[in-house]
Design a protein around this motif. Sequence first.
Motif, mmCIF file in Angstrom:
data_model
loop_
_atom_site.group_PDB
_atom_site.id
_atom_site.type_symbol
_atom_site.label_atom_id
_atom_site.label_comp_id
_atom_site.label_asym_id
_atom_site.label_seq_id
_atom_site.Cartn_x
_atom_site.Cartn_y
_atom_site.Cartn_z
ATOM 1 N N VAL A 72 -103.103 -78.300 -60.760
ATOM 2 C CA VAL A 72 -103.492 -77.420 -59.658
ATOM 3 C C VAL A 72 -104.031 -76.099 -60.183
ATOM 4 C CG1 VAL A 72 -101.751 -78.433 -58.130
ATOM 5 C CG2 VAL A 72 -101.198 -76.376 -59.390
ATOM 6 N N GLU A 73 -104.809 -75.433 -59.346
ATOM 7 C CA GLU A 73 -105.275 -74.084 -59.667
ATOM 8 C C GLU A 73 -104.103 -73.128 -59.567
ATOM 9 O OE1 GLU A 73 -109.867 -74.356 -58.084
ATOM 10 O OE2 GLU A 73 -108.365 -73.503 -56.761
ATOM 11 N N ARG A 74 -104.009 -72.199 -60.502
ATOM 12 C CA ARG A 74 -102.904 -71.230 -60.477
ATOM 13 C C ARG A 74 -103.011 -70.269 -59.300
ATOM 14 N NH1 ARG A 74 -99.240 -71.086 -64.315
ATOM 15 N NH2 ARG A 74 -99.636 -72.222 -66.216
ATOM 16 N N ALA A 75 -104.235 -69.941 -58.908
ATOM 17 C CA ALA A 75 -104.432 -69.009 -57.798
ATOM 18 C C ALA A 75 -104.196 -69.721 -56.465
ATOM 19 C CB ALA A 75 -105.846 -68.438 -57.845
ATOM 20 N N ILE B 4 -105.543 -78.790 -55.591
ATOM 21 C CA ILE B 4 -105.323 -79.875 -56.549
ATOM 22 C C ILE B 4 -106.657 -80.228 -57.186
ATOM 23 C CG2 ILE B 4 -104.546 -82.264 -56.819
ATOM 24 C CD1 ILE B 4 -102.876 -81.646 -54.193
ATOM 25 N N VAL B 5 -106.711 -80.141 -58.513
ATOM 26 C CA VAL B 5 -107.951 -80.431 -59.241
ATOM 27 C C VAL B 5 -107.844 -81.680 -60.106
ATOM 28 C CG1 VAL B 5 -108.764 -78.045 -59.195
ATOM 29 C CG2 VAL B 5 -107.345 -78.821 -61.101
ATOM 30 N N GLY B 6 -106.639 -82.255 -60.197
ATOM 31 C CA GLY B 6 -106.469 -83.464 -60.994
ATOM 32 C C GLY B 6 -105.114 -84.089 -60.758
ATOM 33 N N GLY C 12 -110.259 -81.635 -51.458
ATOM 34 C CA GLY C 12 -109.958 -80.217 -51.667
ATOM 35 C C GLY C 12 -108.586 -79.813 -51.157
ATOM 36 N N LYS C 13 -107.638 -80.731 -51.186
ATOM 37 C CA LYS C 13 -106.289 -80.465 -50.677
ATOM 38 C C LYS C 13 -105.509 -79.568 -51.630
ATOM 39 C CE LYS C 13 -106.906 -83.168 -47.179
ATOM 40 N NZ LYS C 13 -107.147 -82.604 -45.868
ATOM 41 N N ASP C 14 -104.492 -78.895 -51.083
ATOM 42 C CA ASP C 14 -103.660 -78.025 -51.907
ATOM 43 C C ASP C 14 -102.200 -78.455 -51.795
ATOM 44 O OD1 ASP C 14 -102.479 -76.734 -49.591
ATOM 45 O OD2 ASP C 14 -104.320 -75.575 -49.420
ATOM 46 N N LEU C 15 -101.326 -77.739 -52.495
ATOM 47 C CA LEU C 15 -99.912 -78.118 -52.539
ATOM 48 C C LEU C 15 -99.273 -78.115 -51.156
ATOM 49 C CD1 LEU C 15 -98.717 -76.302 -55.781
ATOM 50 C CD2 LEU C 15 -99.196 -78.743 -55.461
ATOM 51 N N SER C 16 -99.653 -77.173 -50.302
ATOM 52 C CA SER C 16 -99.061 -77.137 -48.961
ATOM 53 C C SER C 16 -99.456 -78.355 -48.137
ATOM 54 C CB SER C 16 -99.447 -75.847 -48.234
ATOM 55 O OG SER C 16 -100.841 -75.804 -47.994
ATOM 56 N N ASP C 17 -100.632 -78.908 -48.389
ATOM 57 C CA ASP C 17 -101.037 -80.128 -47.683
ATOM 58 C C ASP C 17 -100.111 -81.285 -48.039
ATOM 59 O OD1 ASP C 17 -103.306 -79.011 -46.381
ATOM 60 O OD2 ASP C 17 -104.468 -79.220 -48.233
ATOM 61 N N ILE C 18 -99.701 -81.371 -49.289
ATOM 62 C CA ILE C 18 -98.811 -82.460 -49.711
ATOM 63 C C ILE C 18 -97.400 -82.253 -49.172
ATOM 64 C CG2 ILE C 18 -97.724 -83.603 -51.679
ATOM 65 C CD1 ILE C 18 -100.204 -83.047 -53.267
ATOM 66 N N THR C 19 -96.906 -81.033 -49.247
ATOM 67 C CA THR C 19 -95.531 -80.792 -48.796
ATOM 68 C C THR C 19 -95.403 -80.963 -47.282
ATOM 69 O OG1 THR C 19 -95.909 -78.397 -48.695
ATOM 70 C CG2 THR C 19 -94.937 -79.280 -50.726
ATOM 71 N N ALA D 198 -94.536 -78.528 -59.080
ATOM 72 C CA ALA D 198 -95.631 -77.597 -59.380
ATOM 73 C C ALA D 198 -95.360 -76.228 -58.762
ATOM 74 C CB ALA D 198 -96.957 -78.160 -58.867
ATOM 75 N N ILE D 199 -94.863 -76.208 -57.541
ATOM 76 C CA ILE D 199 -94.538 -74.943 -56.880
ATOM 77 C C ILE D 199 -93.462 -74.212 -57.668
ATOM 78 C CG2 ILE D 199 -93.468 -73.924 -54.827
ATOM 79 C CD1 ILE D 199 -94.960 -76.175 -53.212
ATOM 80 N N GLY D 200 -92.446 -74.931 -58.114
ATOM 81 C CA GLY D 200 -91.380 -74.319 -58.919
ATOM 82 C C GLY D 200 -91.911 -73.745 -60.216
ATOM 83 N N THR D 201 -92.817 -74.460 -60.863
ATOM 84 C CA THR D 201 -93.412 -73.976 -62.109
ATOM 85 C C THR D 201 -94.241 -72.718 -61.859
ATOM 86 O OG1 THR D 201 -93.469 -76.200 -63.042
ATOM 87 C CG2 THR D 201 -94.970 -74.583 -64.011
ATOM 88 N N LEU D 202 -95.024 -72.719 -60.785
ATOM 89 C CA LEU D 202 -95.840 -71.546 -60.464
ATOM 90 C C LEU D 202 -94.960 -70.337 -60.144
ATOM 91 C CD1 LEU D 202 -98.499 -73.359 -58.284
ATOM 92 C CD2 LEU D 202 -98.939 -72.211 -60.467
ATOM 93 N N GLN D 203 -93.879 -70.548 -59.416
ATOM 94 C CA GLN D 203 -92.972 -69.453 -59.094
ATOM 95 C C GLN D 203 -92.285 -68.916 -60.347
ATOM 96 O OE1 GLN D 203 -90.492 -71.291 -56.121
ATOM 97 N NE2 GLN D 203 -91.808 -70.596 -54.445
#
Length: 103
Positions: A25-28, A33-35, A57-64, A84-89
């Motif tokens: 995922v993109e950090r920003a 999700i890019v891969g 062009g989905k993002d983490l919130s779309d999956i959750t 991924a969210i935990g890692t970003l936080q």
Amino acid sequence: MRGPGSAAAGAAGEQLTGPALKLVVERAAPHRIVGVHAFGEDACELIHFGTTLVQGGKDLSDITAVCFAAVTYHELFKLAARDAIGTLQCDAWRRIYTRLLQR
């Protein structure tokens, strides 16, 4: 993100067993999700949904926000998104802590 019942691949020669899924995922924000990396016997089934997420062009919130049928391997997408969210936080808090130490 490892799937349920899988072993961690860590030490040299250690093998990953069972299904596993990793989201790139993109950090920003909004963390698009890019891969998708899928491993295991049923990776071919998981990768189809993964390519749909990337192409859409989905993002983490779309999956959750999705309620995946239990018990299926597609639940791994929600677990991988939470991971991924935990890692970003964790990364964000690490940067804050580092800045505080530099003062």
